[in-house]
Write a protein that holds these residues in place. Structure first.
Motif, PDB file in Angstrom:
ATOM      1  N   PRO A  59       1.003  -1.113   0.138  1.00  0.00           N
ATOM      2  CA  PRO A  59       0.149   0.144  -0.109  1.00  0.00           C
ATOM      3  C   PRO A  59       0.921   1.305   0.199  1.00  0.00           C
ATOM      4  N   ARG A  60       0.477   2.393  -0.760  1.00  0.00           N
ATOM      5  CA  ARG A  60       1.100   3.504  -0.790  1.00  0.00           C
ATOM      6  C   ARG A  60       1.064   4.237   0.339  1.00  0.00           C
ATOM      7  N   ARG A  61       2.377   4.620   0.958  1.00  0.00           N
ATOM      8  CA  ARG A  61       2.422   5.273   2.358  1.00  0.00           C
ATOM      9  C   ARG A  61       2.084   6.778   2.181  1.00  0.00           C
ATOM     10  N   LYS A  62       1.283   7.453   3.243  1.00  0.00           N
ATOM     11  CA  LYS A  62       0.811   8.682   3.018  1.00  0.00           C
ATOM     12  C   LYS A  62       1.592   9.522   3.869  1.00  0.00           C
ATOM     13  N   ASP A  63       2.587   8.833   4.739  1.00  0.00           N
ATOM     14  CA  ASP A  63       3.497   9.722   5.481  1.00  0.00           C
ATOM     15  C   ASP A  63       4.842  10.346   4.904  1.00  0.00           C
ATOM     16  N   GLY A  64       5.049  11.285   5.549  1.00  0.00           N
ATOM     17  CA  GLY A  64       6.424  12.119   5.199  1.00  0.00           C
ATOM     18  C   GLY A  64       6.761  12.878   6.010  1.00  0.00           C
ATOM     19  N   GLU A  65       7.875  13.675   6.116  1.00  0.00           N
ATOM     20  CA  GLU A  65       8.464  14.245   6.949  1.00  0.00           C
ATOM     21  C   GLU A  65       9.217  15.597   6.350  1.00  0.00           C
ATOM     22  N   GLU A  66       8.929  16.534   7.019  1.00  0.00           N
ATOM     23  CA  GLU A  66       9.577  17.930   6.442  1.00  0.00           C
ATOM     24  C   GLU A  66      11.018  18.044   7.247  1.00  0.00           C
ATOM     25  N   ILE A  67      11.947  18.300   6.257  1.00  0.00           N
ATOM     26  CA  ILE A  67      13.290  18.338   6.767  1.00  0.00           C
ATOM     27  C   ILE A  67      14.140  19.588   6.234  1.00  0.00           C
ATOM     28  N   LYS A  68      14.836  20.091   7.004  1.00  0.00           N
ATOM     29  CA  LYS A  68      15.706  21.294   6.686  1.00  0.00           C
ATOM     30  C   LYS A  68      16.920  20.786   6.120  1.00  0.00           C
ATOM     31  N   VAL A  69      17.529  21.246   5.081  1.00  0.00           N
ATOM     32  CA  VAL A  69      18.871  20.796   4.545  1.00  0.00           C
ATOM     33  C   VAL A  69      19.498  22.250   4.327  1.00  0.00           C
ATOM     34  N   ASN A  70      20.810  22.016   4.856  1.00  0.00           N
ATOM     35  CA  ASN A  70      21.589  23.151   4.728  1.00  0.00           C
ATOM     36  C   ASN A  70      22.680  23.016   3.511  1.00  0.00           C
ATOM     37  N   LEU A  71      22.678  23.949   2.731  1.00  0.00           N
ATOM     38  CA  LEU A  71      23.467  23.811   1.500  1.00  0.00           C
ATOM     39  C   LEU A  71      24.731  25.015   1.492  1.00  0.00           C
ATOM     40  N   PRO A  72      25.958  24.784   0.934  1.00  0.00           N
ATOM     41  CA  PRO A  72      27.015  25.545   1.250  1.00  0.00           C
ATOM     42  C   PRO A  72      26.947  26.866   0.389  1.00  0.00           C
ATOM     43  N   CYS A  73      25.859  27.019  -0.713  1.00  0.00           N
ATOM     44  CA  CYS A  73      25.732  28.160  -1.152  1.00  0.00           C
ATOM     45  C   CYS A  73      24.335  28.459  -1.869  1.00  0.00           C
ATOM     46  N   ASP A  74      23.895  29.261  -2.620  1.00  0.00           N
ATOM     47  CA  ASP A  74      22.663  29.602  -3.367  1.00  0.00           C
ATOM     48  C   ASP A  74      22.578  28.448  -4.275  1.00  0.00           C
ATOM     49  N   PRO A  75      21.645  27.606  -4.300  1.00  0.00           N
ATOM     50  CA  PRO A  75      21.533  26.577  -5.333  1.00  0.00           C
ATOM     51  C   PRO A  75      20.959  26.918  -6.652  1.00  0.00           C
ATOM     52  N   GLY A  76      20.626  28.274  -6.874  1.00  0.00           N
ATOM     53  CA  GLY A  76      20.435  28.616  -8.083  1.00  0.00           C
ATOM     54  C   GLY A  76      18.769  28.795  -8.356  1.00  0.00           C
ATOM     55  N   GLU A  77      18.426  29.027  -9.604  1.00  0.00           N
ATOM     56  CA  GLU A  77      17.029  29.321 -10.168  1.00  0.00           C
ATOM     57  C   GLU A  77      16.461  27.950 -10.113  1.00  0.00           C
ATOM     58  N   GLY A  78      15.019  28.089 -10.083  1.00  0.00           N
ATOM     59  CA  GLY A  78      14.111  26.622 -10.465  1.00  0.00           C
ATOM     60  C   GLY A  78      13.787  25.837  -9.244  1.00  0.00           C
ATOM     61  N   PHE A  79      13.785  26.438  -8.050  1.00  0.00           N
ATOM     62  CA  PHE A  79      13.458  25.329  -6.846  1.00  0.00           C
ATOM     63  C   PHE A  79      12.524  26.305  -6.071  1.00  0.00           C
ATOM     64  N   ASP A  80      11.269  26.464  -6.834  1.00  0.00           N
ATOM     65  CA  ASP A  80      10.077  26.927  -6.485  1.00  0.00           C
ATOM     66  C   ASP A  80       9.464  25.971  -5.467  1.00  0.00           C
ATOM     67  N   LEU A  81       8.248  26.411  -4.875  1.00  0.00           N
ATOM     68  CA  LEU A  81       7.310  25.467  -4.078  1.00  0.00           C
ATOM     69  C   LEU A  81       6.866  24.529  -4.997  1.00  0.00           C
ATOM     70  N   GLY A  82       6.858  23.209  -4.399  1.00  0.00           N
ATOM     71  CA  GLY A  82       6.270  22.084  -5.232  1.00  0.00           C
ATOM     72  C   GLY A  82       7.118  21.421  -6.256  1.00  0.00           C
ATOM     73  N   THR A  83       8.413  21.779  -6.176  1.00  0.00           N
ATOM     74  CA  THR A  83       9.537  21.557  -7.070  1.00  0.00           C
ATOM     75  C   THR A  83      10.086  20.043  -6.619  1.00  0.00           C
ATOM     76  N   PHE A  84      10.150  18.967  -7.506  1.00  0.00           N
ATOM     77  CA  PHE A  84      10.804  17.856  -6.744  1.00  0.00           C
ATOM     78  C   PHE A  84      12.403  18.013  -7.211  1.00  0.00           C
ATOM     79  N   VAL A  85      13.015  17.600  -6.306  1.00  0.00           N
ATOM     80  CA  VAL A  85      14.532  17.631  -6.305  1.00  0.00           C
ATOM     81  C   VAL A  85      15.013  16.445  -5.924  1.00  0.00           C
ATOM     82  N   GLU A  86      16.316  16.302  -6.074  1.00  0.00           N
ATOM     83  CA  GLU A  86      17.327  15.390  -5.783  1.00  0.00           C
ATOM     84  C   GLU A  86      18.406  16.100  -4.743  1.00  0.00           C
TER      85      GLU A  86
END
Length: 145
Positions: A59-86
């Motif tokens: 069965p598809r799991r409906k749970d998830g967790e919000e995490i805060k990820v630290n980055l060494p610098c600005d990741p650039g454009e294109g990371f708006d709300l709802g964007t899927f990332v790796e």
């Protein structure tokens, strides 16, 4: 231990808080220095919803967790709300806080990555052939007739 590598291939990550630069308490940009006292780029932080990827036959799991990820610098454009990332080279680190008596009062992990890259929107996977129920097989046979 520091910078423990994390395998994230079983998860999808969606931006829930756009990347923003870390700031000092007075609101000025936070600029860390390296061991040679050279000022580094302003680090950024991004909020992501981490959800397990669907597993065929379960069965598809409906749970998830919000995490805060630290980055060494600005990741650039294109990371708006709802964007899927790796996450690029994700790691976790542990922390603990102690009270005045020296007892651990809080502990946990924090995430860090070298950067972000866009990811394809996840697609629901179909169960392997032959794993359907007898009713669905009969339904397919009646449609074919």
């Amino acid at each position: 231990m520091r910078d423990i590598p994390v395998v994230t291939s079983g998860y999808t990550f969606m931006v829930t808080g756009e990347p923003e630069g870390k700031t000092n308490p007075d609101g000025s940009p936070y600029r860390p220095k390296d061991r040679n006292d050279v000022e580094l780029d302003q680090p950024f932080v991004v909020m992501l919803l981490a959800k397990p990827k669907p597993v065929p036959g379960q069965p598809r799991r409906k749970d998830g967790e919000e995490i805060k990820v630290n980055l060494p610098c600005d990741p650039g454009e294109g990371f708006d709300l709802g964007t899927f990332v790796e996450l690029i080279n994700p790691v976790i680190n542990t922390f603990e806080m102690r009270d005045d008596d020296g007892r651990i009062s809080n502990a946990g992990i924090w995430w860090k990555a070298d950067g972000l890259k866009p990811a394809a929107r996840p697609v629901a996977t179909k169960p392997p052939a032959g794993s359907g129920s007898a009713a669905s097989a009969a339904d397919k046979a009646s449609k074919a007739a």
